[in-house]
Scaffold this motif. Structure first.
Motif, short mmCIF file in Angstrom:
data_model
loop_
_atom_site.label_atom_id
_atom_site.label_comp_id
_atom_site.label_asym_id
_atom_site.label_seq_id
_atom_site.Cartn_x
_atom_site.Cartn_y
_atom_site.Cartn_z
N THR A 89 -35.34 65.33 46.77
CA THR A 89 -36.26 66.23 46.11
C THR A 89 -35.66 66.29 44.66
O THR A 89 -36.35 66.75 43.68
CB THR A 89 -36.58 67.43 46.52
N ILE A 90 -34.35 65.94 44.44
CA ILE A 90 -33.60 65.94 43.09
C ILE A 90 -34.05 65.03 42.15
O ILE A 90 -34.36 65.22 40.93
CB ILE A 90 -32.10 65.75 43.46
N ARG A 91 -34.90 63.95 42.67
CA ARG A 91 -35.48 62.98 41.85
C ARG A 91 -36.75 63.48 41.29
O ARG A 91 -37.17 63.20 39.81
CB ARG A 91 -35.80 61.65 42.55
N LEU A 92 -37.40 64.22 42.00
CA LEU A 92 -38.50 65.00 41.16
C LEU A 92 -38.23 66.04 40.38
O LEU A 92 -38.82 65.92 39.25
CB LEU A 92 -39.49 65.68 42.41
N LEU A 93 -37.02 66.82 40.52
CA LEU A 93 -36.64 67.51 39.58
C LEU A 93 -36.17 67.04 38.19
O LEU A 93 -36.48 67.49 36.87
CB LEU A 93 -35.63 68.60 40.20
N VAL A 94 -35.26 66.06 38.42
CA VAL A 94 -34.78 65.30 37.24
C VAL A 94 -35.78 64.31 36.14
O VAL A 94 -35.50 64.19 35.04
CB VAL A 94 -33.67 64.43 37.54
N ASN A 95 -36.99 64.41 36.83
CA ASN A 95 -38.00 63.66 36.11
C ASN A 95 -38.70 64.83 35.13
O ASN A 95 -39.39 64.32 34.04
CB ASN A 95 -38.87 63.11 36.84
N LYS A 96 -38.48 65.96 35.42
CA LYS A 96 -39.06 67.11 34.59
C LYS A 96 -38.07 68.06 33.82
O LYS A 96 -38.69 68.32 32.67
CB LYS A 96 -39.95 67.97 35.93
N ILE A 97 -37.01 68.29 34.01
CA ILE A 97 -36.19 68.74 33.37
C ILE A 97 -34.70 68.25 33.24
O ILE A 97 -34.47 67.50 34.35
CB ILE A 97 -36.10 70.32 33.77
N PRO A 98 -33.91 68.42 32.50
CA PRO A 98 -32.35 67.94 32.22
C PRO A 98 -31.56 68.32 33.50
O PRO A 98 -31.94 69.43 33.99
CB PRO A 98 -31.93 68.54 30.83
N ARG A 99 -30.61 67.67 33.77
CA ARG A 99 -29.79 68.03 35.03
C ARG A 99 -29.13 69.43 34.89
O ARG A 99 -28.95 70.22 35.84
CB ARG A 99 -29.05 66.84 35.28
N TRP A 100 -28.60 69.49 33.47
CA TRP A 100 -27.76 70.76 33.31
C TRP A 100 -28.71 72.01 33.45
O TRP A 100 -28.20 73.01 33.93
CB TRP A 100 -27.21 70.68 31.80
N GLN A 101 -29.89 71.86 33.20
CA GLN A 101 -30.88 73.14 33.31
C GLN A 101 -31.10 73.18 34.86
O GLN A 101 -31.28 74.34 35.33
CB GLN A 101 -32.18 72.84 32.82
#
Length: 232
Positions: A89-101
């Motif tokens: 699910t991390i792939r979905l998140l990093v497509n939307k917002i930066p990793r540091w956020q």
């Protein structure tokens, strides 16, 4: 980032472990406050050994957090990062917002959960005793800030959730013992633990309380750097 923070905060309340921990902390706080309110002479005697009236009523919460804080934070959040990686699910998140956020949002979502949990206990103490020790409240949250930073770091470094669950139980039980012994002992091999763990800094109410905050920020910063370079 706010969405990640809010999701982490609300998800923290959905597990049985979280509910049991909240009930445990709240119950101990209530019972200790009622006991001291019914035994004012005992409370006055404790005050004579140091501290103020408010600190007497927060002794139970402080003890619980110092002894079981790591274990509680690990129990709820040991898989805060590696679970997202295992389930992809991390792939979905990093497509939307930066990793540091993502990292900062998850960190402060967990921190907000503990702020609410500790605040509930302090509100109960305030209702019974009329006392709210802001210094003890601040010290408790700084300790938890450190613990959350460590848990986030371990969950970022170790990819397997089963391993972090086992390591969380082990560290949750071992760190308080090592921490207290390192504060009391002068053995050379315990000196690194004395200054790396938060127990030495929270034993008195001085500017040393800020050191666990700084170490927690370092844990968070290193976790962000690792996450930015990780191939997902």
């Amino acid at each position: 980032m706010v969405h990640i923070l809010w999701r982490e905060f609300t998800d923290s309340f959905k597990s049985i472990r979280s509910i049991l921990i909240i009930l445990f902390v709240t119950f101990i706080s209530y019972q200790s406050a009622v006991f001291l309110a019914d035994n004012p002479l005992l409370a006055e005697e404790i005050v004579t050994y140091g501290g103020d009236q408010g600190s007497v009523y927060t002794l139970a919460i402080s003890f619980i957090v110092l002894m079981f804080g790591f274990l509680f934070v690990f129990a709820i959040s040991h898989d805060v990062i590696n679970k997202e990686i295992e389930m992809r699910t991390i792939r979905l998140l990093v497509n939307k917002i930066p990793r540091w956020q993502i990292m900062i949002g998850k960190f402060f979502g967990i921190l907000l959960f503990w702020i609410v949990t500790i605040s509930i206990s302090y509100a109960i103490l305030l209702a019974i005793s009329g006392e709210w020790s802001f210094l003890d409240y601040f010290s408790t949250l700084l300790f938890l800030f450190y613990a959350i930073g460590l848990v986030l770091f371990i969950s970022t470094v170790i990819p397997k959730t089963k391993l972090t669950m086992f390591l969380g139980i082990l560290l949750g039980l071992a760190l308080p013992i090592v921490g207290f012994i390192s504060v009391l002992s002068e053995k050379w091999y315990l000196i690194p633990f004395k200054y790396l763990l938060p127990y030495y800094y929270v034993e008195d109410n001085s500017a040393k309380l800020l050191v666990p905050l700084l170490i927690g920020v370092v844990y968070l910063g290193v976790s962000i750097l690792i996450m930015r370079r990780r191939d997902l």
